[in-house]
Design an enzyme around this catalytic site. Sequence first.
Site, PDB file in Angstrom:
ATOM      1  N   ASN A  11       0.881  -1.167   0.000  1.00 51.78           N
ATOM      2  CA  ASN A  11       0.000   0.000   0.000  1.00 51.78           C
ATOM      3  C   ASN A  11       0.924   1.223   0.000  1.00 51.78           C
ATOM      4  O   ASN A  11       1.477   1.598   1.030  1.00 51.78           O
ATOM      5  CB  ASN A  11      -0.886  -0.035   1.241  1.00 51.78           C
ATOM      6  CG  ASN A  11      -2.056   0.919   1.224  1.00 51.78           C
ATOM      7  OD1 ASN A  11      -2.675   1.139   2.249  1.00 51.78           O
ATOM      8  ND2 ASN A  11      -2.404   1.478   0.082  1.00 51.78           N
ATOM      9  N   ASN A  62      -6.304  10.601  -1.347  1.00 50.50           N
ATOM     10  CA  ASN A  62      -6.372   9.416  -2.193  1.00 50.50           C
ATOM     11  C   ASN A  62      -5.840   9.714  -3.591  1.00 50.50           C
ATOM     12  O   ASN A  62      -5.593  10.869  -3.947  1.00 50.50           O
ATOM     13  CB  ASN A  62      -7.816   8.922  -2.288  1.00 50.50           C
ATOM     14  CG  ASN A  62      -8.353   8.455  -0.953  1.00 50.50           C
ATOM     15  OD1 ASN A  62      -7.702   7.721  -0.227  1.00 50.50           O
ATOM     16  ND2 ASN A  62      -9.565   8.900  -0.619  1.00 50.50           N
ATOM     17  N   CYS A  71      -5.309   6.188   7.342  1.00 53.20           N
ATOM     18  CA  CYS A  71      -4.778   5.023   6.625  1.00 53.20           C
ATOM     19  C   CYS A  71      -3.810   4.303   7.549  1.00 53.20           C
ATOM     20  O   CYS A  71      -2.812   4.885   7.989  1.00 53.20           O
ATOM     21  CB  CYS A  71      -4.075   5.450   5.344  1.00 53.20           C
ATOM     22  SG  CYS A  71      -3.210   4.099   4.508  1.00 53.20           S
ATOM     23  N   GLY A  72      -4.103   3.048   7.864  1.00 55.18           N
ATOM     24  CA  GLY A  72      -3.260   2.296   8.789  1.00 55.18           C
ATOM     25  C   GLY A  72      -1.872   2.018   8.255  1.00 55.18           C
ATOM     26  O   GLY A  72      -0.874   2.154   8.976  1.00 55.18           O
ATOM     27  N   ASN A  73      -1.772   1.632   6.979  1.00 55.40           N
ATOM     28  CA  ASN A  73      -0.451   1.409   6.386  1.00 55.40           C
ATOM     29  C   ASN A  73       0.295   2.726   6.232  1.00 55.40           C
ATOM     30  O   ASN A  73       1.503   2.808   6.446  1.00 55.40           O
ATOM     31  CB  ASN A  73      -0.598   0.726   5.022  1.00 55.40           C
ATOM     32  CG  ASN A  73      -1.119  -0.691   5.145  1.00 55.40           C
ATOM     33  OD1 ASN A  73      -0.651  -1.471   5.965  1.00 55.40           O
ATOM     34  ND2 ASN A  73      -2.102  -1.030   4.340  1.00 55.40           N
ATOM     35  N   HIS A 189     -16.024   1.679   6.542  1.00 51.17           N
ATOM     36  CA  HIS A 189     -15.786   0.361   5.956  1.00 51.17           C
ATOM     37  C   HIS A 189     -17.056  -0.468   5.966  1.00 51.17           C
ATOM     38  O   HIS A 189     -17.828  -0.432   6.935  1.00 51.17           O
ATOM     39  CB  HIS A 189     -14.708  -0.398   6.742  1.00 51.17           C
ATOM     40  CG  HIS A 189     -13.361   0.247   6.673  1.00 51.17           C
ATOM     41  ND1 HIS A 189     -12.448  -0.043   5.696  1.00 51.17           N
ATOM     42  CD2 HIS A 189     -12.793   1.188   7.466  1.00 51.17           C
ATOM     43  CE1 HIS A 189     -11.356   0.690   5.891  1.00 51.17           C
ATOM     44  NE2 HIS A 189     -11.549   1.450   6.961  1.00 51.17           N
ATOM     45  N   ASN A 220     -15.128   2.189   1.890  1.00 54.57           N
ATOM     46  CA  ASN A 220     -14.080   1.203   1.646  1.00 54.57           C
ATOM     47  C   ASN A 220     -14.701  -0.169   1.881  1.00 54.57           C
ATOM     48  O   ASN A 220     -15.379  -0.372   2.888  1.00 54.57           O
ATOM     49  CB  ASN A 220     -12.907   1.399   2.610  1.00 54.57           C
ATOM     50  CG  ASN A 220     -12.306   2.787   2.506  1.00 54.57           C
ATOM     51  OD1 ASN A 220     -11.648   3.128   1.542  1.00 54.57           O
ATOM     52  ND2 ASN A 220     -12.562   3.614   3.512  1.00 54.57           N
ATOM     53  N   GLU A 238     -10.554   0.319  -2.076  1.00 50.65           N
ATOM     54  CA  GLU A 238     -10.466   1.544  -1.291  1.00 50.65           C
ATOM     55  C   GLU A 238     -11.158   2.708  -2.000  1.00 50.65           C
ATOM     56  O   GLU A 238     -10.948   2.935  -3.197  1.00 50.65           O
ATOM     57  CB  GLU A 238      -9.000   1.895  -1.016  1.00 50.65           C
ATOM     58  CG  GLU A 238      -8.325   0.929  -0.049  1.00 50.65           C
ATOM     59  CD  GLU A 238      -7.104   1.543   0.604  1.00 50.65           C
ATOM     60  OE1 GLU A 238      -7.237   2.629   1.204  1.00 50.65           O
ATOM     61  OE2 GLU A 238      -6.020   0.928   0.519  1.00 50.65           O
ATOM     62  N   ARG A 239     -11.931   3.406  -1.245  1.00 47.06           N
ATOM     63  CA  ARG A 239     -12.621   4.599  -1.721  1.00 47.06           C
ATOM     64  C   ARG A 239     -11.616   5.603  -2.295  1.00 47.06           C
ATOM     65  O   ARG A 239     -10.722   6.059  -1.616  1.00 47.06           O
ATOM     66  CB  ARG A 239     -13.374   5.219  -0.538  1.00 47.06           C
ATOM     67  CG  ARG A 239     -14.101   6.501  -0.780  1.00 47.06           C
ATOM     68  CD  ARG A 239     -14.648   7.065   0.521  1.00 47.06           C
ATOM     69  NE  ARG A 239     -13.627   7.293   1.522  1.00 47.06           N
ATOM     70  CZ  ARG A 239     -13.814   7.957   2.663  1.00 47.06           C
ATOM     71  NH1 ARG A 239     -15.006   8.412   2.953  1.00 47.06           N
ATOM     72  NH2 ARG A 239     -12.841   8.128   3.513  1.00 47.06           N
ATOM     73  N   CYS A 247      -4.700  -2.627   3.188  1.00 53.21           N
ATOM     74  CA  CYS A 247      -5.365  -1.488   3.831  1.00 53.21           C
ATOM     75  C   CYS A 247      -5.378  -1.756   5.327  1.00 53.21           C
ATOM     76  O   CYS A 247      -6.018  -2.713   5.776  1.00 53.21           O
ATOM     77  CB  CYS A 247      -6.788  -1.334   3.288  1.00 53.21           C
ATOM     78  SG  CYS A 247      -7.739  -0.025   4.110  1.00 53.21           S
ATOM     79  N   GLY A 248      -4.669  -0.924   6.080  1.00 53.36           N
ATOM     80  CA  GLY A 248      -4.552  -1.153   7.516  1.00 53.36           C
ATOM     81  C   GLY A 248      -5.860  -0.953   8.258  1.00 53.36           C
ATOM     82  O   GLY A 248      -6.254  -1.781   9.080  1.00 53.36           O
ATOM     83  N   THR A 249      -6.551   0.155   7.972  1.00 50.00           N
ATOM     84  CA  THR A 249      -7.842   0.363   8.628  1.00 50.00           C
ATOM     85  C   THR A 249      -8.836  -0.710   8.194  1.00 50.00           C
ATOM     86  O   THR A 249      -9.679  -1.151   8.970  1.00 50.00           O
ATOM     87  CB  THR A 249      -8.416   1.756   8.312  1.00 50.00           C
ATOM     88  OG1 THR A 249      -8.516   1.924   6.901  1.00 50.00           O
ATOM     89  CG2 THR A 249      -7.548   2.853   8.915  1.00 50.00           C
ATOM     90  N   GLY A 250      -8.730  -1.130   6.920  1.00 44.23           N
ATOM     91  CA  GLY A 250      -9.606  -2.188   6.422  1.00 44.23           C
ATOM     92  C   GLY A 250      -9.351  -3.516   7.104  1.00 44.23           C
ATOM     93  O   GLY A 250     -10.299  -4.265   7.398  1.00 44.23           O
TER      94      GLY A 250
END
Length: 306
Positions: A11, A62, A71-73, A189, A220, A238-239, A247-250
Amino acid sequence: MKFTKMQGLGNDYVYVNCLKEQVENPPEMARRVSDRHFGIGSDGLILIRPSDSADFEMEMYNADGSRSEMCGNGIRCVAKYVYDYGLTDKTSISVETLGGIKYLDLTVEDGKVSMVKVDMGKPELRAEAIPIVCERGTEECVVDEDSLLGDEAVSEYMVETNCKKVIDEPIVVDGMEYQITGVSMGNPHAVVFLEDVKGMDIEKLGPRFENHERFPKRINTEFVRVIDRETIEMRVWERGSGETLACGTGACAAAVASILNGLAERKVTVKLLGGDLLVEWEEETGNVYMTGPAVTVFEGVIEEGA
């Protein structure tokens, strides 16, 4: 303008140190640098800024230029950047995002950050806060035996939030009915459980979910297969960016959704196209923790007018 290309499990984002550099039009710059044919190539643009409420601020865009909350990543790479480039010597830092302040613990090897653990905070399940238009209308949550899901802490959480939630709720997309679970990890999400995620046509289905009328700010979407109670695999649309390798949050949303639906334990390995993330939804605090790598790819300079 100097930049650094970084990635977490594939990512990838373009990072700019805005303590030194100035970006006049971030949405346009995000579209420009993200183009994989005429630009640098990335899933978006992340600006590292000073913060009045945390050690640093992460401002994220984005690939299509739209602003994103979290974004987690991406935030793991922010942690690596600020340590590796000498902006901090701390191995525990805070980062301000549109999704709230996040707290990160850095693992340093040979003077460089290799892994980062992120306190992602508590998941948001209220439909109106994600936001998701709730199919079941405006009634409040009813926690009965079917809501217990074998996890007393999850049930208590549902009672405390007293919310309209979207858990295992039907949605019709392209004439087909799916079941979604809605979770916000600072960004929205929808998690969909499937028996086959590798063979699905995500290029067709992903945009249909992203722009569905029940998601007023788009969404997402995580397409998840449960391997066992400690392992799930996932593809993500991802949106604003399309399918990404991770996707970290995903991954956090997918783990939370798996727990809410009684399919997984509280510590889960999430297998993504770009690699694995370890996600834990801690029972005592209710916070979600995500651990994974962060990698610097290369540095460069964008010339004005190029």
